[in-house]
Design an enzyme around this catalytic site. Sequence first.
Site, PDB file in Angstrom:
ATOM      1  N   ARG A 338       8.035  -4.582   2.378  1.00 16.76           N
ATOM      2  CA  ARG A 338       7.842  -3.912   3.664  1.00 16.76           C
ATOM      3  C   ARG A 338       6.953  -4.678   4.625  1.00 16.76           C
ATOM      4  O   ARG A 338       7.239  -4.752   5.818  1.00 16.76           O
ATOM      5  CB  ARG A 338       7.238  -2.522   3.407  1.00 16.76           C
ATOM      6  CG  ARG A 338       8.230  -1.633   2.725  1.00 16.76           C
ATOM      7  CD  ARG A 338       7.619  -0.311   2.325  1.00 16.76           C
ATOM      8  NE  ARG A 338       8.687   0.545   1.794  1.00 16.76           N
ATOM      9  CZ  ARG A 338       8.483   1.754   1.319  1.00 16.76           C
ATOM     10  NH1 ARG A 338       7.270   2.267   1.291  1.00 16.76           N
ATOM     11  NH2 ARG A 338       9.496   2.465   0.862  1.00 16.76           N
ATOM     12  N   ARG A 443       2.448  -1.795  -0.883  1.00 13.68           N
ATOM     13  CA  ARG A 443       3.183  -1.029  -1.886  1.00 13.68           C
ATOM     14  C   ARG A 443       4.674  -1.314  -1.771  1.00 13.68           C
ATOM     15  O   ARG A 443       5.210  -1.383  -0.670  1.00 13.68           O
ATOM     16  CB  ARG A 443       2.945   0.473  -1.686  1.00 13.68           C
ATOM     17  CG  ARG A 443       3.714   1.325  -2.650  1.00 13.68           C
ATOM     18  CD  ARG A 443       3.341   2.780  -2.551  1.00 13.68           C
ATOM     19  NE  ARG A 443       3.719   3.392  -1.292  1.00 13.68           N
ATOM     20  CZ  ARG A 443       4.972   3.699  -0.955  1.00 13.68           C
ATOM     21  NH1 ARG A 443       5.969   3.428  -1.761  1.00 13.68           N
ATOM     22  NH2 ARG A 443       5.227   4.267   0.213  1.00 13.68           N
TER      23      ARG A 443
END
Lengths: 646, 250
Positions: A338, A443
């Site tokens: 991401r 994450r």
Amino acid sequence: MVKLDAKIPQGPLAEKWTNYKAHQNLVNPSNKRRLDIIVVGTGLAGASAAASFGEMGFNVKVFGIHDSPRRAHSIAAQGGINAAKNYPNDGDSVYRLFYDTIKGGDYRAREANVYRLAEVSNNIIDQCVAQGVPFAREYGGLLDNRSFGGAQVSRTFYARGQTGQQLLLGAYSALSKEIKKGSVKMFTRREMLELVVIEGRARGIIVRDLITGKIERHSAHAVVLATGGYGNVFFLSTNAMASNGSAAWKVYKKGAFFGNPSFTQIHPTCIPVHGDYQSKLTLMSESLRNDGRIWVPKHKEDAEKIRKGELKPTQIPEDRRDYYLERRYPAFGNLVPRDVASRAAKERCDAGYGIGSTGLAVYLDFEDAIKRLGKHVIEARYGNLFQMYEKIVDENPYETPMMIYPAVHYTMGGIWVDYELQTTIPGLFAAGEANFSDHGANRLGASALMQGLSDGYFVLPYTIQNYLADQIRVPRFETNLPEFEEAEKAAKERIEKLLAINGTETVDTFHRRLGLIMWDLVGMSRKKEDLEKAITMIQELRKEFWKNVKVPGKNEMVNPELEKAIRVADYLELGELMARDALVREESCGGHFREEYQTEDGEALRDDKNFTYVSAWEYTGEDKEPKLNKEPLVFEFIEVKQRNYK
Amino acid sequence: MDLTLKIWRQASAGEKGKLVDYQVQNISSEASFLEMLDVLNERLVREGEDPVAFDHDCREGICGACSLYINGRPHGPDKGITTCQLHMRRFKDGETIVIEPWRAKPFPVIKDLMVDRSAFDEIIQAGGYVSINTGGVPDANAIPIPKRDADTAMDAAACIGCGACVAACKNASAMLFVSAKVSQFAVLPQGKIEARERVQNMVAKMDELGFGNCTNTYACEAECPKEISVSHIARMNREYLSAKLVSQIE
């Protein structure tokens, strides 16, 4: 500096958790009945922990801000949950999930914690299936998997685009079973205002009943915070409106250290901002990157025409499109992690290739996938997401590419915890997004659900026993002790102070202004001068807030403005700590990108020599500079490398 | 766009409520319905008036918190969405919009547009689960389930517990909500073991809490933001009858 003990068990990586469980202290059934545990929060971590504690025989009290535990924001997670089952036979293993998670987090997470997470991931899937969670299945009746960013295997289990909902409803059903049995008592519409510490241990909480305004005291032998992340400090984020960082902030001010506060995840695929009345941003699941291709026009003149509405994306021929993720990262393509995808989008838009009316958007295109698989397959995979998009943007993504832009989504930072998920206050534990977690500086997709349920079902039920084993002779606490009096008094005074200001600006006005400071100066890309400026600006805004905020009504009523004011007052302090943490971390890692520290081709440049540590901030008093403590990260089992998704 | 809002104001459960008129100006057609209410509330706060209380949270149609009765329909005029997903482009400039809370005896008003839906939690507590504890369960793929059954279970499990079905029903029946949970477990092998007790306990709790009976108007299905089918009610009725029958024989 305080020496932080992460209490990592001895032995080889793969045996640490087994060794821990083999040697930890236990509480026998008759003693469990005499011990009380408070759980704050009813999301995946809170509900699963509370249900499991109840099953074990402890007395549990659970608190949530919503009218029902089922509404916690875990419910909104879309794409899926990772596990190392290797059902697709594509080379997955516990080690590989561990490795991908450490690497995805840019080597800023603890090896032992992450390995344990990967290890129990498979138990989570078993548990959820046994509860009746309707995961997607193949025609043969077995479970289906899909792939997510930062992995080259398909290890993500999913329930259409509503995985978080189904997992939360699973945990909620387990919680409901225990409430019925009487082992768990649920307190809805309660917001935690203070932690009560007696002789150095967490022994209770002060909460406000959001309907009556009544301030209540609750005692226990241990307290678990599972109150989620603090992404709403940015005002606009994909978090729910009521998601907040106040419980975490209150325990920080009572002595719990705050870990890596600046580590924020900016999710690459969200619906772009469209107006100043906007209240929140909507995520479009990362799973869309399985089949969608991200692009912007190759030529600035095309981008300009699109922005003016003179050209449609479908009119741009293939050779005039720049699939920049596929171009820059051929090995992972649209499935880079991401942080990488978000920065790449920002880079293109800043360079003048952005689309949409604001120029702050890129395309996520399903044309090829629809041609290859047929519309019905895409509909089955992402139907609800496409519908959600159409309702908000008023365009049909089956016919024209989606417009997306990065938005604040998750906070990797949070309350510092050791291997047992215990904070620096004995008896206070933190689980799920509320702790500084296992995700390092970034994450991976589908790992938040995994961590929440791992902490709640499979870690805390063991580690909390190890703490409670020597508490079996400690009688229940009366709530008329002076520590409860004091904590309640502090909470009440704060509320009275807020109500008495009677200024001219609404709470939301201050929140929006704080959000802009955070997004512009402490957002996707950070630099020294900006961070210093942010700290000063936040301090000034905080002063102005306490002089000029207008909170209507009184405490003894349903008062959403007061609820918001209490939370925003905390964000105005937390935002500053985030900027401070970003300032001292003079390197780029994961979601933390410092412009001064990048490679020649614009990738994040870590400084492993000086920054391979967890920053654990210590509160030192009102308007005093907080103290930075460091927990060195030791990599015994894997080689630390520069992340490479090319 | 400029609008006239007629909003239900009620200070607390014990007090009488009434519709109050408000004018809002310059609302963007791109704003969501709740953002329009935010604009109104921000103005009310500035003017020293009590803002309108309403439940909301995720604002993306999944948490089930929002619950407004808009122009006589739960979640407003659009099909298959919640109030928070409704956008102002659906309304016309100058229009009058009536906004009320869910109206059903088991959902008492707390304040203005907020209602107490804890009755739904009580129904789930009566049996909306598989009674297993954490740990000691078989491998996930040791329980193969036909895709068709898994899909049916997922269709039912999509319920967000918002209560629109109850609000839409002239009898304030909770049959769609209860049957969605009963149905999810009835088609899955994991749920079969306790199927008989589950359906009886949940139905008994539903009746005890004062929800009405189903008279097959299907208003619930028409207004459900997740478009849950009334076929689940039929399945629950079958489950209920056979459970009663078997327990009588036993």
